[in-house]
Design a protein around this motif. Structure first.
Motif, mmCIF file in Angstrom:
data_model
loop_
_atom_site.group_PDB
_atom_site.id
_atom_site.type_symbol
_atom_site.label_atom_id
_atom_site.label_comp_id
_atom_site.label_asym_id
_atom_site.label_seq_id
_atom_site.Cartn_x
_atom_site.Cartn_y
_atom_site.Cartn_z
ATOM 1 N N SER A 1 0.832 -1.207 0.000
ATOM 2 C CA SER A 1 0.000 0.000 0.000
ATOM 3 C C SER A 1 0.865 1.255 0.000
ATOM 4 N N ALA A 2 1.973 1.256 0.733
ATOM 5 C CA ALA A 2 2.877 2.412 0.721
ATOM 6 C C ALA A 2 3.490 2.598 -0.656
ATOM 7 N N SER A 3 3.862 1.497 -1.299
ATOM 8 C CA SER A 3 4.433 1.573 -2.653
ATOM 9 C C SER A 3 3.403 2.081 -3.655
ATOM 10 N N ALA A 4 2.167 1.634 -3.511
ATOM 11 C CA ALA A 4 1.108 2.078 -4.420
ATOM 12 C C ALA A 4 0.864 3.581 -4.292
ATOM 13 N N VAL A 5 0.878 4.069 -3.071
ATOM 14 C CA VAL A 5 0.694 5.510 -2.849
ATOM 15 C C VAL A 5 1.858 6.289 -3.456
ATOM 16 N N ARG A 6 3.077 5.821 -3.199
ATOM 17 C CA ARG A 6 4.249 6.494 -3.759
ATOM 18 C C ARG A 6 4.164 6.509 -5.291
ATOM 19 N N GLU A 7 3.778 5.397 -5.892
ATOM 20 C CA GLU A 7 3.695 5.316 -7.356
ATOM 21 C C GLU A 7 2.597 6.241 -7.888
ATOM 22 N N THR A 8 1.487 6.304 -7.207
ATOM 23 C CA THR A 8 0.401 7.207 -7.613
ATOM 24 C C THR A 8 0.881 8.656 -7.612
ATOM 25 N N LEU A 9 1.551 9.044 -6.543
ATOM 26 C CA LEU A 9 2.013 10.425 -6.436
ATOM 27 C C LEU A 9 3.177 10.704 -7.393
ATOM 28 N N ARG A 10 3.968 9.695 -7.694
ATOM 29 C CA ARG A 10 5.092 9.865 -8.624
ATOM 30 C C ARG A 10 4.606 10.200 -10.034
ATOM 31 N N ARG A 11 3.389 9.792 -10.359
ATOM 32 C CA ARG A 11 2.830 10.085 -11.695
ATOM 33 C C ARG A 11 2.514 11.567 -11.885
ATOM 34 N N GLU A 12 2.483 12.317 -10.795
ATOM 35 C CA GLU A 12 2.252 13.765 -10.890
ATOM 36 C C GLU A 12 3.622 14.444 -11.009
ATOM 37 N N PRO A 13 3.984 14.894 -12.225
ATOM 38 C CA PRO A 13 5.333 15.425 -12.435
ATOM 39 C C PRO A 13 5.643 16.702 -11.645
ATOM 40 N N ALA A 14 4.627 17.428 -11.228
ATOM 41 C CA ALA A 14 4.871 18.685 -10.510
ATOM 42 C C ALA A 14 5.288 18.471 -9.060
ATOM 43 N N LEU A 15 5.071 17.260 -8.522
ATOM 44 C CA LEU A 15 5.387 17.001 -7.114
ATOM 45 C C LEU A 15 6.864 16.677 -6.917
ATOM 46 N N THR A 16 7.442 17.263 -5.888
ATOM 47 C CA THR A 16 8.806 16.912 -5.488
ATOM 48 C C THR A 16 8.739 15.720 -4.536
ATOM 49 N N GLN A 17 9.897 15.142 -4.233
ATOM 50 C CA GLN A 17 9.931 14.029 -3.270
ATOM 51 C C GLN A 17 9.406 14.473 -1.912
ATOM 52 N N PHE A 18 9.774 15.670 -1.506
ATOM 53 C CA PHE A 18 9.319 16.194 -0.217
ATOM 54 C C PHE A 18 7.797 16.300 -0.183
ATOM 55 N N GLU A 19 7.216 16.852 -1.234
ATOM 56 C CA GLU A 19 5.761 17.008 -1.286
ATOM 57 C C GLU A 19 5.071 15.645 -1.319
ATOM 58 N N THR A 20 5.643 14.705 -2.064
ATOM 59 C CA THR A 20 5.098 13.349 -2.119
ATOM 60 C C THR A 20 5.057 12.733 -0.729
ATOM 61 N N ALA A 21 6.168 12.813 -0.021
ATOM 62 C CA ALA A 21 6.230 12.242 1.326
ATOM 63 C C ALA A 21 5.257 12.941 2.264
ATOM 64 N N GLN A 22 5.169 14.250 2.169
ATOM 65 C CA GLN A 22 4.257 14.975 3.050
ATOM 66 C C GLN A 22 2.800 14.603 2.788
ATOM 67 N N LEU A 23 2.419 14.501 1.521
ATOM 68 C CA LEU A 23 1.042 14.116 1.199
ATOM 69 C C LEU A 23 0.724 12.719 1.724
ATOM 70 N N ALA A 24 1.661 11.786 1.550
ATOM 71 C CA ALA A 24 1.432 10.411 2.006
ATOM 72 C C ALA A 24 1.464 10.306 3.526
ATOM 73 N N ASN A 25 2.291 11.102 4.175
ATOM 74 C CA ASN A 25 2.394 11.041 5.637
ATOM 75 C C ASN A 25 1.231 11.733 6.335
ATOM 76 N N LEU A 26 0.741 12.810 5.742
ATOM 77 C CA LEU A 26 -0.297 13.600 6.407
ATOM 78 C C LEU A 26 -1.708 13.250 5.939
ATOM 79 N N CYS A 27 -1.847 12.753 4.722
ATOM 80 C CA CYS A 27 -3.139 12.361 4.147
ATOM 81 C C CYS A 27 -4.214 13.436 4.318
ATOM 82 N N PRO A 28 -3.968 14.631 3.796
ATOM 83 C CA PRO A 28 -5.004 15.669 3.905
ATOM 84 C C PRO A 28 -6.254 15.267 3.123
ATOM 85 N N ALA A 29 -7.395 15.788 3.533
ATOM 86 C CA ALA A 29 -8.670 15.393 2.943
ATOM 87 C C ALA A 29 -9.012 16.164 1.669
ATOM 88 N N ASP A 30 -8.589 17.424 1.590
ATOM 89 C CA ASP A 30 -8.960 18.227 0.437
ATOM 90 C C ASP A 30 -7.826 19.190 0.063
#
Length: 135
Positions: free
Chosen positions: A72-101
């Motif tokens: 599940s962690a790998s799937a989330v990372r792969e999903t976010l990796r498909r968004e080219p505008a996201l940096t590694q830091f932003e990817t990790a923050q989104l996955a760690n914090l899981c904001p709703a909107d």
């Protein structure tokens, strides 16, 4: 001649997480999800050290990991990796914090203003779905 106090102030002004200026030591650093750190700590090849720092770190990652399996962690990372505008830091923050909107995401990760709200909502929805249905 600069005083140490002035030097620290200048250095602090150069760092700004909202603008992804994290400091020179982070320029080439990768970012792990808390769930990935949990997996690494729980699956050490050697016996885990019995130190206060190690034990507190393990307790922290067990408490705050959002994804229970490496899949599940790998799937989330792969999903976010498909968004080219996201940096590694932003990817990790989104996955760690899981904001709703998007509003919440942009308030806690200000550098996300570069991503359209509809696209960001789609990413957040995917993350929430993966979190909800992880095995």
């Amino acid at each position: 001649m600069t005083t140490p106090r002035l030097h620290r102030r200048t250095q602090a002004e150069e760092e700004d997480a909202s603008a992804l200026k994290l400091g020179a030591e982070f320029n080439n650093a990768g970012c792990l999800l808390i769930s990935e750190v949990k997996y690494l700590l729980e699956n050490r090849d050697k016996d885990a050290p019995d130190t206060a720092v190690y034990n507190k770190t393990l307790e922290y990652v067990k408490t705050f990991a959002k994804f229970n399996t490496t899949d599940s962690a790998s799937a989330v990372r792969e999903t976010l990796r498909r968004e080219p505008a996201l940096t590694q830091f932003e990817t990790a923050q989104l996955a760690n914090l899981c904001p709703a909107d998007p509003e919440e995401a942009k308030s806690i990760i200000p550098s996300l203003v570069k991503i359209d709200d509809d696209r960001l909502q789609a990413l957040l929805d995917e993350i929430q779905t993966m979190r909800k249905f992880q095995s």
